[in-house]
Design a protein around this motif. Structure first.
Motif, PDB file in Angstrom:
ATOM      1  N   LYS A  19       3.787   5.481  -5.850  1.00 62.42           N
ATOM      2  CA  LYS A  19       3.648   5.488  -7.308  1.00 62.42           C
ATOM      3  C   LYS A  19       2.558   6.464  -7.744  1.00 62.42           C
ATOM      4  N   GLU A  20       1.469   6.527  -7.002  1.00 61.44           N
ATOM      5  CA  GLU A  20       0.394   7.458  -7.330  1.00 61.44           C
ATOM      6  C   GLU A  20       0.864   8.900  -7.193  1.00 61.44           C
ATOM      7  N   GLN A  21       1.640   9.180  -6.158  1.00 60.45           N
ATOM      8  CA  GLN A  21       2.171  10.535  -5.974  1.00 60.45           C
ATOM      9  C   GLN A  21       3.164  10.874  -7.075  1.00 60.45           C
TER      10      GLN A  21
ATOM     11  N   ALA B 135       3.103   9.695 -10.112  1.00 60.35           N
ATOM     12  CA  ALA B 135       2.312   9.910 -11.324  1.00 60.35           C
ATOM     13  C   ALA B 135       1.672  11.303 -11.313  1.00 60.35           C
ATOM     14  N   ALA B 136       1.168  11.739 -10.158  1.00 60.79           N
ATOM     15  CA  ALA B 136       0.578  13.074 -10.062  1.00 60.79           C
ATOM     16  C   ALA B 136       1.639  14.147 -10.298  1.00 60.79           C
TER      17      ALA B 136
ATOM     18  N   SER C 109       0.826  -1.206   0.000  1.00 59.40           N
ATOM     19  CA  SER C 109       0.000   0.000   0.000  1.00 59.40           C
ATOM     20  C   SER C 109       0.862   1.258   0.000  1.00 59.40           C
TER      21      SER C 109
ATOM     22  N   GLY D 218       2.161   1.625  -3.535  1.00 61.23           N
ATOM     23  CA  GLY D 218       1.115   2.136  -4.410  1.00 61.23           C
ATOM     24  C   GLY D 218       0.895   3.629  -4.233  1.00 61.23           C
ATOM     25  N   SER D 219       0.889   4.096  -3.002  1.00 60.37           N
ATOM     26  CA  SER D 219       0.693   5.529  -2.772  1.00 60.37           C
ATOM     27  C   SER D 219       1.890   6.339  -3.266  1.00 60.37           C
TER      28      SER D 219
END
Length: 157
Positions: free
Chosen positions: A119-121, A123-124, A113, A116-117
């Motif tokens: 990677k999401e940051q 990407a943003a 988790s 994933g967070s």
């Protein structure tokens, strides 16, 4: 206050404290092994079957080692893993295997988790940088056109 009640009283708690600390040492070992070795080198490299195999293998080997040390080296106590009926060695071994397995799964879920967070940051951040670069590119296209029109108007006068 709840810990002694879970072990059946203060006497049983102190008798089983070495085994309890062994389980905690095993949990710490599994978590560190999972976070530092198995997840980065296997799971995040998309080697899922190898990750599952080595994770379960480590849990089984470590639980057997803790079981051997707890019941062959440490003195015996009546309170630890006293189950009615069944195989007492299975019940005792389960007391070591289950916490290690839960710690393997829990640490994996937590780290995945977090991954994933992150990677999401990332990407943003990349999206924001891409938009900024596109805006700078559009502004750089506007400036020469404006300059060309201004020079053309001066030339025409």
């Amino acid at each position: 206050m709840l810990i002694p009640l879970a072990f059946g009283g203060w006497d049983t708690f102190f008798q089983n404290l070495p085994r309890f600390l062994l389980v905690e040492l095993g949990v710490l070992s599994v978590v560190l092994l999972n976070l530092l070795v198995f997840l980065p080198r296997l799971y995040f490299q998309k080697k899922y079957v190898a990750y599952a195999f080595f994770g379960l293998f480590a849990v089984m080997v470590l639980s057997r080692a803790l079981f051997f040390f707890a019941f062959k080296v440490l003195p015996e106590s009546d309170g630890f893993a006293s189950f009615q009926g069944g195989n007492p060695n299975f019940a005792r071994g389960f007391n070591f295997t289950f916490p290690l397995l839960i710690s393997l799964i829990g640490s994996a879920l937590y780290e995945i988790s977090l991954f994933g967070s992150r990677k999401e940051q990332e990407a943003a951040t990349l999206r924001a940088e891409k938009m900024e670069a596109e805006m700078k590119f559009l502004k750089s296209q506007t400036n020469p056109h404006f300059l060309f029109n201004a020079l053309n108007n001066i030339y025409a006068v």
